[in-house]
Design a protein around this motif. Structure first.
Motif, PDB file in Angstrom:
ATOM      1  N   VAL A 129      -2.122   6.778  -5.305  1.00  0.00           N
ATOM      2  CA  VAL A 129      -2.613   5.878  -3.588  1.00  0.00           C
ATOM      3  C   VAL A 129      -2.884   4.453  -4.045  1.00  0.00           C
ATOM      4  O   VAL A 129      -3.271   4.008  -5.015  1.00  0.00           O
TER       5      VAL A 129
ATOM      6  N   LEU B 190      -3.699   5.818   4.946  1.00  0.00           N
ATOM      7  CA  LEU B 190      -4.501   6.004   3.399  1.00  0.00           C
ATOM      8  C   LEU B 190      -5.875   5.883   3.553  1.00  0.00           C
ATOM      9  O   LEU B 190      -6.725   5.645   4.645  1.00  0.00           O
TER      10      LEU B 190
ATOM     11  N   ASP C 108       1.261  -1.646   0.115  1.00  0.00           N
ATOM     12  CA  ASP C 108       0.064   0.028  -0.630  1.00  0.00           C
ATOM     13  C   ASP C 108       1.348   1.737  -0.215  1.00  0.00           C
ATOM     14  O   ASP C 108       2.121   1.117   0.114  1.00  0.00           O
TER      15      ASP C 108
ATOM     16  N   SER D 231       0.923   6.252  -1.042  1.00  0.00           N
ATOM     17  CA  SER D 231       0.614   7.258  -0.599  1.00  0.00           C
ATOM     18  C   SER D 231       1.583   8.184  -0.704  1.00  0.00           C
ATOM     19  O   SER D 231       2.729   8.076  -0.158  1.00  0.00           O
TER      20      SER D 231
END
Length: 269
Positions: free
Chosen positions: A112, A248, A96, A98
């Protein structure tokens, strides 16, 4: 953990499928400083014994420490085929992330990624670059206005979003070592990287080009910076926010456009 491995093919080719830059290898570089500071180690943390360890052992410890991270932030600039890739990105071990990736005069993309789904938000310069590469320069302004401030998603099967999503594998990239690089390491000297005590290691690749890895000497031996100051592709990446939880959030649904709509507009705008 050679410095140049960090920019493996998927990162160097980040914007290739969108037509924004060339793909040509995995060299790292920057002539601008990394903005975020390296995370300071705990006050009572023990120091690594750099005087007793070889350069290879220090690098191995750094590789292990980075591979054990749950998250990390990187910022700085790489020079690839004469063009710059600028990073300001926080990522987790799960992939994950950002942040943003820029290509200098060819634009910037906010990114993102959560649970395997990716959202990208290109700026107007990027859209103009894409349109020009597609041979329809006039559509650039149309695309930039139509998708202004909007995120694009649902393109996981398209090469462009696949490449961008792989940028989020920061931890995997900097901790991987398959033993095929042929890099050699030489011990340097103590350094201060944005307030964190570190030790420099020179990595020399098979072409004889040198990069410097700075490893924290207090607390865990994290890689806090790597840079290349000489050669045709100078650069610097700074690492910070070690194990800091990521905040996030998926973009609001009314601010997201399906990737199929983008492809349609590229053909008709």
């Amino acid at each position: 953990m050679p410095a140049k491995r960090f920019v493996y093919a998927s990162i160097a080719c980040l914007l290739l499928s969108a037509g924004a830059t060339a793909c040509g290898g995995d060299k790292s570089g920057d002539n601008s400083g990394g903005g975020a500071g390296a995370a300071a180690p705990p006050a009572k943390a023990e120091s690594i014994a750099v005087d007793k360890l070889s350069a290879e052992e220090i690098v191995k410890q750094a590789q292990t420490a980075m591979g054990g991270l749950t998250s990390v932030k990187v910022d700085g600039t790489l020079t690839v085929d004469g063009g710059k890739l600028t990073f300001d990105l926080a990522a987790s071990k799960a992939g994950d992330c950002s942040g943003s990736v820029g290509t200098g005069s060819e634009g910037k993309v906010d990114l993102v990624r959560i649970g395997g789904q990716t959202w990208i938000k290109p700026d107007a310069v990027f859209w103009n670059t894409v349109a020009a590469k597609e041979g329809n320069a006039k559509s650039g302004a149309v695309l930039a206005e139509l998708f202004k401030g909007r995120y694009i998603t649902n393109g996981q099967d398209d090469p462009s979003l696949k490449e961008m999503a792989e940028v989020c594998d920061l931890i995997g990239a900097i901790s991987k070592d398959d033993g095929t690089t042929g890099d050699t390491y030489t011990k340097g000297a103590a350094a201060d990287i944005n307030g964190a005590k570190a030790f420099g290691i020179t990595a020399t690749d098979s072409d004889g080009e040198n990069s410097t890895l700075y490893v924290a000497t207090q607390g865990k031996p994290y890689l806090v910076r790597m840079e290349q100051t000489a050669g045709a592709e100078p650069g610097r990446l700074t690492f910070s926010d070690f194990d800091k939880p990521l905040d996030l959030k998926a973009p609001p649904a009314d601010n997201v456009i399906d990737f199929s709509a983008v492809k349609q507009k590229l053909r008709t705008a």
